[in-house]
Design an enzyme around this catalytic site. Sequence first.
Site, short mmCIF file in Angstrom:
data_model
loop_
_atom_site.label_atom_id
_atom_site.label_comp_id
_atom_site.label_asym_id
_atom_site.label_seq_id
_atom_site.Cartn_x
_atom_site.Cartn_y
_atom_site.Cartn_z
N ASP A 1 -42.18 -33.23 -1.35
CA ASP A 1 -42.10 -33.45 -3.02
C ASP A 1 -41.02 -33.73 -3.14
O ASP A 1 -39.82 -33.26 -2.03
CB ASP A 1 -43.07 -31.78 -3.22
CG ASP A 1 -42.69 -31.96 -4.42
OD1 ASP A 1 -42.89 -32.86 -5.77
OD2 ASP A 1 -41.98 -31.00 -4.76
N ASP B 1 -38.13 -33.19 -6.25
CA ASP B 1 -37.90 -32.01 -7.95
C ASP B 1 -38.11 -30.60 -6.62
O ASP B 1 -39.00 -30.15 -6.77
CB ASP B 1 -38.01 -32.56 -8.84
CG ASP B 1 -37.90 -33.51 -9.71
OD1 ASP B 1 -36.78 -34.38 -8.96
OD2 ASP B 1 -38.69 -34.52 -9.71
#
Length: 494
Positions: free
Chosen positions: A329, A331
């Site tokens: 991922d 952020d």
Amino acid sequence: MSYDVVIPSAGRQSLGRLLDSLAAGGGGRPGRVIVVDDRVGRSPLALRRGLGVEVLRSGARGPAAARNVGWRASRTEWVAFLDDDVVVPSEWRILLAADLHGLPPQVAASQGRIRVPLPVGRRPTDWERNVRGLEGARWATADMVFRRSALAAVGGFDERFKRAYREDADLGLRLTEAGFEIRRGRRHVVHPVRPAGSPVSLRLQAGNADDALMRALHGRGWRARAGAPRGRLPRHLLITTAALVALGALVTGHLATAAAAACVWLAATAEFAWARIAPGPRTPAELLRMSWTSAAVPPLAVLHRARGEVRVRAARSRRAGRPLAVLLDRDGTLVEDVPYNGDPAAVRLMPGARAAVDRLRRAGVRLAVVSNQSGIGRGLVSDAEVHAVNARIEELLGPLDRWLICPHAPETGCWCRKPAPGLIIRAFEELGVNPADCVVVGDIGADVAAARAAGARSVMVPTPQTRREEVSEAPSVARSLEHAVDLILGGARA
């Protein structure tokens, strides 16, 4: 043309001479001259800084790692690598500009020529002939200029090569196998023969371990593709085997067998010694040096090659059960979560992100980013701005194999927005891996749910913003990205 110069250094006194020659020449000056100090100690290098030399440290991890530190710190289109024991002629910068002018994008590098001055009035010694071999070497980094984007595309130098041997051939093979070209330029550098003690030929045998790695990485035909001579390892194996048979037979009382094997060892060793003596100066000192080292080189060469083969097999065993790909991922996992960020200047890596990604890269794990970016669909940030932020992240982290972005707003009900599995499944397809061979790393429940729906494993690295119930439901939780990598590479089921 913009270019930086990167010089990995073990602290040789010749470094100052190189910098002086680089400063004295004509033509366009480099943007930066980056000396990468690869020594164990922390005493500063004694350098004259006429070219505005910058010194970085690489932690004594070898020339491949030092070059990676240098080019990743550069921001120019071209990166020129020079060894710290060469001298550049006054016209080198002028000819460099000519060599690079107008090169098409598929050309990843320009190779300079190497000239090794030999003594006048006598034949060269074995060591001097060895250094002269650089004149015909393919892709030698004593003078190689690479397109920075090409280095990023293949991940730079392989840091498993710990000595100045084969790391250049490995990079050249990976570039050409990726469809790039490497062209030979008109410029040249001078490579003086530095003094070396009698055991230098014995120290050089450690390179046989790197040949084992080259074969594991590039197959049986790597020498022909890299322009590397075959070498004498088969004969060294014969000599070593004959010596072992002679000793074993002597110990067990089989004198006839011991005598026959000893004759084979003596004849083969004499042939090897004469092959080294005949083209040389034949002085008493050289004759003595060639005689005793010719007896010691074959078993050392075989020992180092066996050590390399054991290391390769051990690495394969350690990789058993590890993932082929890790999907990260963005952020809150790789970088601090700045909502709807379209500003590259606002990018801040999460603690330990670079170290964690580097460990995965060194382990041969493929890397992809899978990220929801609904700000695009909501009109809060443009696709170009997200791309610019991603490019900045890659500058900070090094090259990543894939970027997979969902641009849709939540209300569209798309298949790719996590916790739906679309991005994860696309990553499987683009990386060519199976779900069981992937681990998804994220900071919230949507990342874990997407991995579960796609059939992949997951590791959650929660932040203070992660909901407590999401953490309790995650099958595997890590304290940090570096801890997540411990779980992944340690073989623990995530």
